[in-house]
Design a protein around this motif. Structure first.
Motif, PDB file in Angstrom:
ATOM      1  N   VAL A   1       0.857  -1.174   0.000  1.00 48.07           N
ATOM      2  CA  VAL A   1       0.000   0.000   0.000  1.00 48.07           C
ATOM      3  C   VAL A   1       0.900   1.233   0.000  1.00 48.07           C
ATOM      4  CG1 VAL A   1      -0.169  -0.015   2.528  1.00 48.07           C
ATOM      5  CG2 VAL A   1      -1.872   1.223   1.178  1.00 48.07           C
ATOM      6  N   THR A   2       0.533   2.237  -0.796  1.00 44.52           N
ATOM      7  CA  THR A   2       1.321   3.466  -0.876  1.00 44.52           C
ATOM      8  C   THR A   2       0.797   4.461   0.141  1.00 44.52           C
ATOM      9  OG1 THR A   2       1.755   3.124  -3.221  1.00 44.52           O
ATOM     10  CG2 THR A   2       2.074   5.350  -2.356  1.00 44.52           C
ATOM     11  N   VAL A   3       1.689   4.883   1.018  1.00 43.26           N
ATOM     12  CA  VAL A   3       1.323   5.794   2.107  1.00 43.26           C
ATOM     13  C   VAL A   3       2.139   7.074   1.977  1.00 43.26           C
ATOM     14  CG1 VAL A   3       1.209   6.102   4.613  1.00 43.26           C
ATOM     15  CG2 VAL A   3       0.855   3.828   3.613  1.00 43.26           C
ATOM     16  N   GLU A   4       1.492   8.200   2.243  1.00 44.58           N
ATOM     17  CA  GLU A   4       2.203   9.479   2.277  1.00 44.58           C
ATOM     18  C   GLU A   4       2.062  10.098   3.669  1.00 44.58           C
ATOM     19  OE1 GLU A   4       1.082  12.105  -0.857  1.00 44.58           O
ATOM     20  OE2 GLU A   4       1.684  10.717  -2.457  1.00 44.58           O
ATOM     21  N   TYR A   5       3.147  10.669   4.155  1.00 44.19           N
ATOM     22  CA  TYR A   5       3.112  11.328   5.461  1.00 44.19           C
ATOM     23  C   TYR A   5       4.099  12.494   5.468  1.00 44.19           C
ATOM     24  CZ  TYR A   5       7.254   8.380   6.436  1.00 44.19           C
ATOM     25  OH  TYR A   5       8.481   7.749   6.393  1.00 44.19           O
ATOM     26  N   ILE A   6       3.883  13.408   6.394  1.00 44.01           N
ATOM     27  CA  ILE A   6       4.787  14.552   6.515  1.00 44.01           C
ATOM     28  C   ILE A   6       5.557  14.460   7.822  1.00 44.01           C
ATOM     29  CG2 ILE A   6       3.370  16.068   5.100  1.00 44.01           C
ATOM     30  CD1 ILE A   6       2.359  17.399   7.656  1.00 44.01           C
ATOM     31  N   LEU A   7       6.768  15.000   7.801  1.00 41.57           N
ATOM     32  CA  LEU A   7       7.612  15.070   8.992  1.00 41.57           C
ATOM     33  C   LEU A   7       8.057  16.510   9.191  1.00 41.57           C
ATOM     34  CD1 LEU A   7       9.963  11.961   8.616  1.00 41.57           C
ATOM     35  CD2 LEU A   7       8.077  12.229  10.229  1.00 41.57           C
ATOM     36  N   LYS A   8       8.178  16.898  10.431  1.00 39.78           N
ATOM     37  CA  LYS A   8       8.651  18.245  10.746  1.00 39.78           C
ATOM     38  C   LYS A   8       9.701  18.165  11.850  1.00 39.78           C
ATOM     39  CE  LYS A   8       4.991  19.045  14.180  1.00 39.78           C
ATOM     40  NZ  LYS A   8       3.881  19.912  14.604  1.00 39.78           N
TER      41      LYS A   8
ATOM     42  N   GLY B   1       6.957  10.227  16.740  1.00 38.30           N
ATOM     43  CA  GLY B   1       6.139  10.967  17.712  1.00 38.30           C
ATOM     44  C   GLY B   1       5.265  12.015  17.059  1.00 38.30           C
ATOM     45  N   THR B   2       5.215  13.175  17.687  1.00 43.85           N
ATOM     46  CA  THR B   2       4.349  14.260  17.194  1.00 43.85           C
ATOM     47  C   THR B   2       4.921  14.987  15.976  1.00 43.85           C
ATOM     48  OG1 THR B   2       5.348  15.799  18.781  1.00 43.85           O
ATOM     49  CG2 THR B   2       3.340  14.643  19.473  1.00 43.85           C
ATOM     50  N   ASP B   3       6.122  14.610  15.540  1.00 43.06           N
ATOM     51  CA  ASP B   3       6.707  15.211  14.334  1.00 43.06           C
ATOM     52  C   ASP B   3       6.073  14.659  13.058  1.00 43.06           C
ATOM     53  OD1 ASP B   3       8.398  16.747  15.815  1.00 43.06           O
ATOM     54  OD2 ASP B   3      10.184  15.525  15.490  1.00 43.06           O
ATOM     55  N   CYS B   4       5.241  13.615  13.188  1.00 41.35           N
ATOM     56  CA  CYS B   4       4.724  12.925  12.017  1.00 41.35           C
ATOM     57  C   CYS B   4       3.209  13.060  11.902  1.00 41.35           C
ATOM     58  CB  CYS B   4       5.109  11.446  12.080  1.00 41.35           C
ATOM     59  SG  CYS B   4       4.511  10.460  10.703  1.00 41.35           S
TER      60      CYS B   4
END
Length: 319
Positions: free
Chosen positions: A239-246, A289-292
């Motif tokens: 499955v292709t998943v997209e997520y952001i990190l900060k 954690g909360t960065d994602c």
């Protein structure tokens, strides 16, 4: 060392035979202990030295090396009447600070999860360990890495099977079933959470999945090659998943084999991941954690949210 063995000697060469003989003998003693007769035989075969040996040549040459700082034991029954080179001042040595620096370098490479590079470094450090000042330092260089519990012969066999498309039979020690025999078509290797995994089709359970290589106790192979369809066309759920990190997670992020950064905005990155093992993927996401923040697909968002709720419920009191 092959000293001028295949070359014609110039009669006008200016080689100092005494010095040359000492260096040549040192090169031979570095390889192995030698008796007096063995030394004479080796020296006489050398085109520079030849049979130009006096009765005391061997003793004088050994004493010359000792005066230069070499420690050479005298022949005895304990050494099978051989000269043993115990030390020479021309070798490179490492102190403990340098050993620690090498280990710090390897730890940094391990963090990038490039298992092939780690293997190359381990092989290099095994050679360097011969220069270590003590057994503790040797132990650090030889065993202080995540592949220490892996049988290298088994790993090399798996790599060969992947290249040649051979189906393997494993003796595998699983947590739930103990030792079991599995028929497995290996396809690729990954390195995650300091563990090596072999991925492929498991015939016993008719599924595509992974096994921890350190838990493989034995590998054999049938005499036939796995059919091409068996190796390449079995179901590989993905499955292709997209997520952001900060934040710091974005700054230190390193893509694994199935990820790519598709967007960068100052301290925020967007990552696309082709997930084949959700358990490992969710562990990776939780580590941020909360960065994602998961962006898509919605099915993965809902599943991950349920995992978070289950974790929270596990820590609730009074249930």
């Amino acid at each position: 060392m092959n000293f001028l063995q295949n070359k014609e000697l110039n009669e006008n060469h200016n080689i100092t035979k005494t010095g040359y003989r000492a260096l040549f003998l040192l090169s031979q003693l570095i390889k192995q202990p030698l008796s007096r007769n063995e030394i004479i035989e080796i020296l006489e075969r050398n085109p520079v030295i030849g049979k130009d040996l006096s009765k005391d040549s061997i003793t004088n040459t050994i004493n010359t090396l000792r005066k230069a700082g070499c420690i050479i034991s005298r022949p005895s029954q304990k050494t099978q009447n051989k000269y043993v080179l115990k030390f020479h001042p021309f070798c490179i040595g490492l102190d403990k600070n340098q050993i620690n620096a090498l280990q710090t370098f390897r730890d940094a490479v391990i963090a990038h999860e490039d298992w092939q590079l780690v293997l190359h470094i381990n092989n290099l450090f095994a050679k360097i360990s011969k220069l270590a000042p003590d057994n503790v330092s040797k132990e650090i260089l030889n065993t202080n890495h995540p592949f220490n519990d892996i049988n290298i012969d088994i790993l090399n066999t798996l790599i060969l099977f992947i290249k040649t498309h051979k189906k393997a039979k494993f003796v595998y020690k699983s947590a739930g079933y103990g030792l079991e025999e599995l028929e497995f078509s290996p396809e690729y290797i990954t390195f995650e959470n300091n563990k090596l995994y072999i991925w492929g089709h498991n015939s016993k359970y008719d599924s595509f999945g992974y096994l921890r290589i350190d838990k493989i106790k034995e590998v054999t192979t049938p005499i036939y090659n796995a059919p091409k369809s068996d190796v390449q066309n079995f179901d590989r759920p993905s499955v292709t998943v997209e997520y952001i990190l900060k934040g710091s997670s974005a700054q230190t992020f390193v893509c694994n084999e199935y990820e790519e950064i598709i967007k960068k905005e100052e301290s925020i990155i967007t990552v696309r991941s082709h997930v084949k093992n959700k358990f490992n993927f969710y562990q990776r996401i939780l580590s941020f954690g909360t960065d994602c923040k998961l962006l898509s697909p919605q099915s993965v968002q809902k599943e991950f949210l349920q995992i978070i709720k289950d974790i929270k419920a596990g820590y609730s009191y009074g249930d």
